[in-house]
Design a protein around this motif. Sequence first.
Motif, short mmCIF file in Angstrom:
data_model
loop_
_atom_site.label_atom_id
_atom_site.label_comp_id
_atom_site.label_asym_id
_atom_site.label_seq_id
_atom_site.Cartn_x
_atom_site.Cartn_y
_atom_site.Cartn_z
N PHE A 74 69.50 24.84 33.91
CA PHE A 74 70.57 25.44 33.13
C PHE A 74 71.58 24.39 32.69
CE2 PHE A 74 74.94 27.13 33.10
CZ PHE A 74 74.85 27.91 31.95
N GLN A 75 71.99 23.51 33.59
CA GLN A 75 72.94 22.46 33.23
C GLN A 75 72.40 21.60 32.10
OE1 GLN A 75 73.71 20.35 36.90
NE2 GLN A 75 75.05 21.94 37.71
N PHE A 76 71.13 21.30 32.15
CA PHE A 76 70.46 20.51 31.12
C PHE A 76 70.51 21.23 29.77
CE2 PHE A 76 66.33 19.78 28.92
CZ PHE A 76 66.45 18.44 28.64
N LYS B 195 70.69 9.83 23.89
CA LYS B 195 71.26 9.07 25.00
C LYS B 195 72.14 9.92 25.90
CE LYS B 195 71.16 4.45 22.96
NZ LYS B 195 71.97 3.27 22.53
N ARG B 196 72.76 10.93 25.32
CA ARG B 196 73.71 11.72 26.10
C ARG B 196 73.02 12.72 27.04
NH1 ARG B 196 75.69 10.38 21.25
NH2 ARG B 196 77.89 9.73 21.12
N VAL B 197 71.81 13.15 26.69
CA VAL B 197 71.11 14.12 27.52
C VAL B 197 69.72 13.63 27.90
CG1 VAL B 197 70.18 16.47 27.66
CG2 VAL B 197 72.39 16.07 26.57
N ILE B 198 68.87 13.38 26.92
CA ILE B 198 67.46 13.06 27.21
C ILE B 198 67.34 11.78 28.01
CG2 ILE B 198 65.16 12.76 26.24
CD1 ILE B 198 66.42 15.51 25.75
N GLN B 199 68.10 10.75 27.67
CA GLN B 199 68.04 9.48 28.37
C GLN B 199 69.09 9.35 29.46
OE1 GLN B 199 65.56 7.45 27.97
NE2 GLN B 199 64.71 8.63 26.26
N ASN B 200 69.87 10.39 29.67
CA ASN B 200 70.89 10.37 30.72
C ASN B 200 70.22 10.28 32.09
OD1 ASN B 200 72.62 11.70 32.84
ND2 ASN B 200 74.08 11.72 31.14
N PRO B 201 70.57 9.30 32.93
CA PRO B 201 69.90 9.13 34.23
C PRO B 201 69.91 10.39 35.10
CG PRO B 201 71.25 7.22 33.75
CD PRO B 201 71.56 8.24 32.69
N PHE B 202 71.00 11.16 35.04
CA PHE B 202 71.07 12.38 35.86
C PHE B 202 70.01 13.37 35.44
CE2 PHE B 202 72.66 16.75 36.37
CZ PHE B 202 72.77 16.79 37.75
N TYR B 203 69.90 13.62 34.12
CA TYR B 203 68.91 14.60 33.65
C TYR B 203 67.50 14.03 33.73
CZ TYR B 203 73.01 17.11 32.04
OH TYR B 203 74.21 17.78 31.99
N GLN B 204 67.37 12.71 33.61
CA GLN B 204 66.05 12.11 33.81
C GLN B 204 65.54 12.41 35.21
OE1 GLN B 204 63.76 9.74 32.13
NE2 GLN B 204 64.62 10.68 30.29
N LYS B 205 66.43 12.29 36.19
CA LYS B 205 66.03 12.47 37.59
C LYS B 205 65.84 13.94 37.94
CE LYS B 205 67.63 11.60 42.34
NZ LYS B 205 68.73 11.05 43.17
N THR B 206 66.75 14.79 37.50
CA THR B 206 66.73 16.18 37.95
C THR B 206 65.84 17.09 37.09
OG1 THR B 206 68.70 16.70 36.62
CG2 THR B 206 69.05 16.01 38.92
N VAL B 207 65.57 16.69 35.84
CA VAL B 207 64.82 17.57 34.95
C VAL B 207 63.63 16.87 34.30
CG1 VAL B 207 64.93 19.02 32.87
CG2 VAL B 207 66.86 18.98 34.46
#
Length: 388
Positions: free
Chosen positions: A124-126, A198-210
């Motif tokens: 959901f956050q993603f 860069k803000r979502v797809i390449q964001n390290p947080f979303y890379q790891k969690t999603v």
Amino acid sequence: MGSRFATLGKKWAAFKQSQLPPLLSIKKDLKQKSNCVKEASVSITELPVADQQLIDQINKRTRQHNMNNVTRTRAYYDFYCRHPEIHWAFLGHMVSRNGGWNMTDLKGELLSRLLSEKEQQEYFQFLERGNWLIFQDVYPQFLLYEESLKRQTNLFHLLPYFHVSVFMQTLWNHFYEYKDCYILTIGLVINEQSYLEKRVIQNPFYQKTVIKTFEFTLQDILSLNQILFPCDQEQLIGQTLHQFASLHERILLGKRLYTLLFSADVLHCVSRWAAKHVHTGSRKDYWPHLFNDVKESLPNTSYTRRIDNCQLKPDAKRLYSPSLLHAWGNVEHEEAEIGDWFDDWRVIYYLIPINEDVDGEIFHAYCKTLEKIEFAIMAKEKILPPSS
């Protein structure tokens, strides 16, 4: 991306023999912008008072409508009704409806049985961050265009004060002069997907969690990335996106969706449906025979197949699909990361029109997707039965 540009460049070379003059002027302007250091804007306090007030008003209106997926989706539609020449507003409205359905799916009958609470929250956050980011970038552009019409003067020199890419400054200036709906729409597709990269797809947080999770890969296997355009009489039109993490594929999908949606018959049908059905986020909006925003099944019971060719089996309960406001609360977002994605003028290759028919047949693929998810749930419950 370079190899993609090489392929697209060949199409550009063939295309420019006939109908390129408008694109050549865009190319010239963008080459100048990509080859020089972007100059800092004049301080907002040095602008005329009327411009300062306008910027403040636009920011306030954007925040007001950017509360959640329902308010964003409605704002796109209302703007399109006022300005039907801005085709992206209706495309954005319909894609945003799909974003809301994807959000509520996480709490719905099917995916809630496959994903843990933590995974539901991370997905959901993603989805919410991407939905929020696009709106806060594109809606000020729309309001600035609207004000330009009211004042009968080009106001796009103010776009930098909303941190909009120089790419879109060029495209809006071109649209203001030539009224080319196709170029503006595809330009917005390119901009919004590049803005997210860069803000979502390449964001390290979303890379790891999603992005790098097995469940995200499973989306591709189950074809969960289906964009649906409901029409009359339970009819669905749409496209499926594979490789969601690919910027190139997302841009191409946007072009196909636009070509499909703005074909005369489809536009008439989908527009009529959208006018009759307020967006709630529940899939009941388009298929009340299969979905309900009230839970009909008993909790903590094993799942048995209910769907056959997108119809309920005899005596089967409808699938729970909650409204967005019931499934998720509003989110307080951190400010968007500052920075311009535009650094290569060759992105204009994507502006070349699609010279092929786009197949909107998705009904059977969507039905199969639902059945695949049912089988996945039953397979999981054989290993880990639901809690009693």
